[in-house]
Scaffold this motif. Structure first.
Motif, PDB file in Angstrom:
ATOM      1  N   ILE A 269      73.110  -4.095 -22.827  1.00 28.60           N
ATOM      2  CA  ILE A 269      72.816  -5.379 -22.193  1.00 28.60           C
ATOM      3  C   ILE A 269      72.913  -5.185 -20.687  1.00 28.60           C
ATOM      4  O   ILE A 269      73.947  -4.724 -20.168  1.00 28.60           O
ATOM      5  CB  ILE A 269      73.777  -6.482 -22.662  1.00 28.60           C
ATOM      6  N   SER A 270      71.850  -5.510 -19.991  1.00 25.40           N
ATOM      7  CA  SER A 270      71.780  -5.257 -18.560  1.00 25.40           C
ATOM      8  C   SER A 270      72.621  -6.255 -17.761  1.00 25.40           C
ATOM      9  O   SER A 270      72.610  -7.462 -18.044  1.00 25.40           O
ATOM     10  CB  SER A 270      70.318  -5.331 -18.108  1.00 25.40           C
ATOM     11  N   SER A 271      73.301  -5.750 -16.768  1.00 25.36           N
ATOM     12  CA  SER A 271      74.087  -6.620 -15.884  1.00 25.36           C
ATOM     13  C   SER A 271      73.280  -7.063 -14.675  1.00 25.36           C
ATOM     14  O   SER A 271      73.670  -8.000 -13.964  1.00 25.36           O
ATOM     15  CB  SER A 271      75.353  -5.891 -15.421  1.00 25.36           C
ATOM     16  N   ASN A 272      72.178  -6.363 -14.427  1.00 27.77           N
ATOM     17  CA  ASN A 272      71.275  -6.729 -13.326  1.00 27.77           C
ATOM     18  C   ASN A 272      69.869  -6.255 -13.673  1.00 27.77           C
ATOM     19  O   ASN A 272      69.652  -5.698 -14.748  1.00 27.77           O
ATOM     20  CB  ASN A 272      71.752  -6.136 -11.996  1.00 27.77           C
ATOM     21  N   GLU A 273      68.952  -6.466 -12.793  1.00 28.91           N
ATOM     22  CA  GLU A 273      67.584  -6.040 -13.067  1.00 28.91           C
ATOM     23  C   GLU A 273      67.515  -4.516 -13.175  1.00 28.91           C
ATOM     24  O   GLU A 273      68.019  -3.795 -12.312  1.00 28.91           O
ATOM     25  CB  GLU A 273      66.639  -6.525 -11.957  1.00 28.91           C
ATOM     26  N   ARG A 274      66.893  -4.025 -14.240  1.00 25.13           N
ATOM     27  CA  ARG A 274      66.748  -2.591 -14.468  1.00 25.13           C
ATOM     28  C   ARG A 274      65.319  -2.300 -14.916  1.00 25.13           C
ATOM     29  O   ARG A 274      64.579  -3.219 -15.315  1.00 25.13           O
ATOM     30  CB  ARG A 274      67.708  -2.071 -15.555  1.00 25.13           C
ATOM     31  N   PHE A 275      64.972  -1.053 -14.876  1.00 21.87           N
ATOM     32  CA  PHE A 275      63.682  -0.612 -15.409  1.00 21.87           C
ATOM     33  C   PHE A 275      63.940   0.492 -16.441  1.00 21.87           C
ATOM     34  O   PHE A 275      64.748   1.398 -16.200  1.00 21.87           O
ATOM     35  CB  PHE A 275      62.766  -0.101 -14.301  1.00 21.87           C
ATOM     36  N   THR A 276      63.289   0.378 -17.574  1.00 24.64           N
ATOM     37  CA  THR A 276      63.464   1.374 -18.632  1.00 24.64           C
ATOM     38  C   THR A 276      62.122   1.981 -19.010  1.00 24.64           C
ATOM     39  O   THR A 276      61.066   1.371 -18.816  1.00 24.64           O
ATOM     40  CB  THR A 276      64.089   0.754 -19.891  1.00 24.64           C
ATOM     41  N   ALA A 277      62.192   3.183 -19.546  1.00 30.83           N
ATOM     42  CA  ALA A 277      61.001   3.855 -20.069  1.00 30.83           C
ATOM     43  C   ALA A 277      61.254   4.187 -21.532  1.00 30.83           C
ATOM     44  O   ALA A 277      62.357   4.609 -21.904  1.00 30.83           O
ATOM     45  CB  ALA A 277      60.707   5.120 -19.278  1.00 30.83           C
ATOM     46  N   THR A 278      60.236   3.988 -22.343  1.00 35.27           N
ATOM     47  CA  THR A 278      60.319   4.317 -23.766  1.00 35.27           C
ATOM     48  C   THR A 278      59.634   5.663 -24.002  1.00 35.27           C
ATOM     49  O   THR A 278      58.513   5.892 -23.524  1.00 35.27           O
ATOM     50  CB  THR A 278      59.645   3.233 -24.614  1.00 35.27           C
ATOM     51  N   LEU A 279      60.315   6.538 -24.741  1.00 35.61           N
ATOM     52  CA  LEU A 279      59.807   7.888 -25.006  1.00 35.61           C
ATOM     53  C   LEU A 279      59.510   8.054 -26.487  1.00 35.61           C
ATOM     54  O   LEU A 279      60.254   7.542 -27.338  1.00 35.61           O
ATOM     55  CB  LEU A 279      60.836   8.936 -24.578  1.00 35.61           C
ATOM     56  N   PRO A 280      58.462   8.806 -26.855  1.00 35.88           N
ATOM     57  CA  PRO A 280      58.045   8.936 -28.250  1.00 35.88           C
ATOM     58  C   PRO A 280      58.751  10.052 -29.022  1.00 35.88           C
ATOM     59  O   PRO A 280      58.120  10.990 -29.520  1.00 35.88           O
ATOM     60  CB  PRO A 280      56.546   9.212 -28.131  1.00 35.88           C
ATOM     61  N   LEU A 281      60.037   9.939 -29.145  1.00 35.72           N
ATOM     62  CA  LEU A 281      60.816  10.814 -30.029  1.00 35.72           C
ATOM     63  C   LEU A 281      62.154  10.152 -30.281  1.00 35.72           C
ATOM     64  O   LEU A 281      62.590   9.302 -29.491  1.00 35.72           O
ATOM     65  CB  LEU A 281      61.003  12.219 -29.452  1.00 35.72           C
ATOM     66  N   GLY A 282      62.792  10.503 -31.398  1.00 33.71           N
ATOM     67  CA  GLY A 282      64.053   9.861 -31.738  1.00 33.71           C
ATOM     68  C   GLY A 282      64.859  10.692 -32.705  1.00 33.71           C
ATOM     69  O   GLY A 282      64.716  11.924 -32.741  1.00 33.71           O
ATOM     70  N   HIS A 283      65.690  10.031 -33.510  1.00 36.29           N
ATOM     71  CA  HIS A 283      66.574  10.826 -34.361  1.00 36.29           C
ATOM     72  C   HIS A 283      65.825  11.548 -35.475  1.00 36.29           C
ATOM     73  O   HIS A 283      66.317  12.545 -36.004  1.00 36.29           O
ATOM     74  CB  HIS A 283      67.758  10.002 -34.882  1.00 36.29           C
ATOM     75  N   ALA A 284      64.611  11.121 -35.798  1.00 33.18           N
ATOM     76  CA  ALA A 284      63.803  11.874 -36.764  1.00 33.18           C
ATOM     77  C   ALA A 284      63.285  13.177 -36.162  1.00 33.18           C
ATOM     78  O   ALA A 284      62.833  14.057 -36.885  1.00 33.18           O
ATOM     79  CB  ALA A 284      62.633  11.038 -37.258  1.00 33.18           C
ATOM     80  N   ASP A 285      63.360  13.287 -34.856  1.00 31.60           N
ATOM     81  CA  ASP A 285      62.937  14.505 -34.163  1.00 31.60           C
ATOM     82  C   ASP A 285      64.111  15.396 -33.787  1.00 31.60           C
ATOM     83  O   ASP A 285      63.917  16.468 -33.211  1.00 31.60           O
ATOM     84  CB  ASP A 285      62.154  14.136 -32.901  1.00 31.60           C
ATOM     85  N   GLY A 286      65.319  14.948 -34.084  1.00 32.64           N
ATOM     86  CA  GLY A 286      66.492  15.756 -33.799  1.00 32.64           C
ATOM     87  C   GLY A 286      67.352  15.256 -32.661  1.00 32.64           C
ATOM     88  O   GLY A 286      68.382  15.857 -32.347  1.00 32.64           O
ATOM     89  N   ILE A 287      66.945  14.167 -32.027  1.00 31.88           N
ATOM     90  CA  ILE A 287      67.772  13.569 -30.971  1.00 31.88           C
ATOM     91  C   ILE A 287      68.587  12.467 -31.634  1.00 31.88           C
ATOM     92  O   ILE A 287      68.145  11.318 -31.748  1.00 31.88           O
ATOM     93  CB  ILE A 287      66.918  13.020 -29.817  1.00 31.88           C
ATOM     94  N   GLY A 288      69.761  12.826 -32.110  1.00 28.97           N
ATOM     95  CA  GLY A 288      70.571  11.930 -32.921  1.00 28.97           C
ATOM     96  C   GLY A 288      71.113  10.721 -32.174  1.00 28.97           C
ATOM     97  O   GLY A 288      71.077  10.646 -30.945  1.00 28.97           O
ATOM     98  N   ARG A 289      71.625   9.775 -32.948  1.00 24.83           N
ATOM     99  CA  ARG A 289      72.160   8.547 -32.362  1.00 24.83           C
ATOM    100  C   ARG A 289      73.343   8.812 -31.432  1.00 24.83           C
ATOM    101  O   ARG A 289      73.641   7.998 -30.543  1.00 24.83           O
ATOM    102  CB  ARG A 289      72.575   7.586 -33.483  1.00 24.83           C
ATOM    103  N   GLN A 290      73.997   9.946 -31.613  1.00 21.74           N
ATOM    104  CA  GLN A 290      75.142  10.254 -30.742  1.00 21.74           C
ATOM    105  C   GLN A 290      74.745  10.469 -29.284  1.00 21.74           C
ATOM    106  O   GLN A 290      75.588  10.484 -28.400  1.00 21.74           O
ATOM    107  CB  GLN A 290      75.900  11.482 -31.258  1.00 21.74           C
TER     108      GLN A 290
END
Length: 369
Positions: A269-290
């Protein structure tokens, strides 16, 4: 700014050759070198890695399971391949593809011998594994006579080597324990040689063993993680080069207002204005939730961008506030900066787990020039 159109795992075979040559430089000229290429060559590409290593002079290969060895044989690997954890159900596959099993228990030894006898083979190469303290696989020191009795009464199998595995060669706080392991192995080897009446081919060192215990290199050493650019020591890592670089591209950029959330379960949850980028890989690709919620960062045009929120199955979100980037820009998940070791450390795991966990749906691209 570099652009990318898909997620790839870039494999630098020049870096592999550099790492091999560096590790070789630490050995006696007569010491053989075994390249460990199990688990898709530590998550990369076992075939391309093995073909490169075969071309530059490695002496042996090791895989975990017979199926991995079959892939190498089918790809044209001619060098000996040691199967570290063979299963009785796959012994016929071992024989068909001339793979060399590690025999580590009376049950496995007898089952393999029985099959070889039934096939009418002679002098089939095997390796005898002894447990010197890792307590994972291997005959005990008190089983030397049992092993010798089988070997001496059988012409169907021929012992190529005896070997063991160090438990904490990278941890100098465990030096006393490691030296005890090496001494135990020496005793076992001496007993085997005295009763056999011949010298036995021996190996015990892994990558950290090569670095920290070079006097115990015996006839051959085994290197896995070192070939891929990591020596379990920050100073050694500086002398090695990461082989694998995981790259992707920014799919979309979002402006996040104060009190807005990002991702599943509103973990960020943002405390101020932020900018984020979404990337096309996740835990199914080996980047786990940890790795989510600020535990790791990636590199966007050379600048750090933390992973925020929960890692999704196919996507992660990163904080790009203040960074100069746009949709389509390349993002380095790990490589030279951050390294896989740095990324893994942030999530309280190890580079081995991160590297070997990269999904096979991620395209592998080799660089060799």
């Amino acid at each position: 700014m570099p652009k990318a159109n898909q997620t790839i795992l870039e494999l630098n075979l020049n870096a592999l050759e550099h790492n091999y040559n560096h590790l070789r430089s630490r050995l006696e000229p007569t010491t053989k070198f075994l390249g460990v290429v199990k688990a898709f060559a530590y998550g990369s590409d076992a075939v391309k890695i093995s073909l490169k290593l075969q071309s530059i002079g490695v002496d042996y290969f090791a895989v975990a399971y017979a199926s991995e060895g079959v892939v190498l044989r089918d790809a044209g690997i001619k060098l000996p391949i040691l199967v570290l954890h063979p299963q009785a159900a796959n012994f016929d596959v071992l024989l068909k593809h001339r793979l060399e099993p590690s025999l580590y228990s009376t049950k496995i030894l007898n089952e393999f011998l029985k099959l070889v006898q039934n096939e009418g083979l002679k002098d089939y190469p095997v390796h005898i594994k002894f447990n010197t303290g890792l307590n994972r696989l291997g005959f005990g020191e008190n089983e030397v006579d049992t092993v010798l009795e089988v070997l001496e009464n059988s012409r169907e199998i021929k012992m190529v080597s005896i070997f063991s595995h160090l438990a904490a060669s990278e941890d100098l706080n465990e030096k006393v324990f490691t030296l005890q392991q090496i001494d135990t192995f020496k005793r076992i080897a001496t007993a085997m040689e005295n009763k056999l009446g011949r010298v036995v081919f021996k190996h015990i060192l892994n990558t950290s063993g090569i670095i920290n215990y070079p006097k115990a290199q015996f006839d051959m050493v085994r290197s896995g993680i070192g070939l891929y650019g990591f020596g379990n020591d920050t100073e050694i890592d500086k002398q090695l080069k990461p082989v694998a670089t995981l790259k992707t591209a920014i799919s979309q950029i979002h402006r996040i207002l104060p009190e807005e959330s990002v991702g599943y379960n509103r973990a960020y949850i943002s405390s101020n204005e932020r900018f984020t980028a979404t990337l096309p890989l996740g835990h199914a690709d080996g980047i786990g939730r940890q790795y989510g919620n600020g535990k790791a960062f990636v590199s966007v045009n050379g600048k750090k961008a933390p992973i925020i929120g929960n890692v999704c199955m196919d996507m992660i979100m990163i904080d790009i506030t203040g960074l100069n980037c746009e949709e389509g820009d390349e993002v380095v998940i790990f490589g030279e900066d951050p390294t896989a070791d740095e990324m893994a450390t942030g999530a309280k795991t190890i580079s081995y787990e991160l590297l070997t966990g990269i999904s096979q749906r991620v395209k592998r691209v080799c660089i060799d020039h």
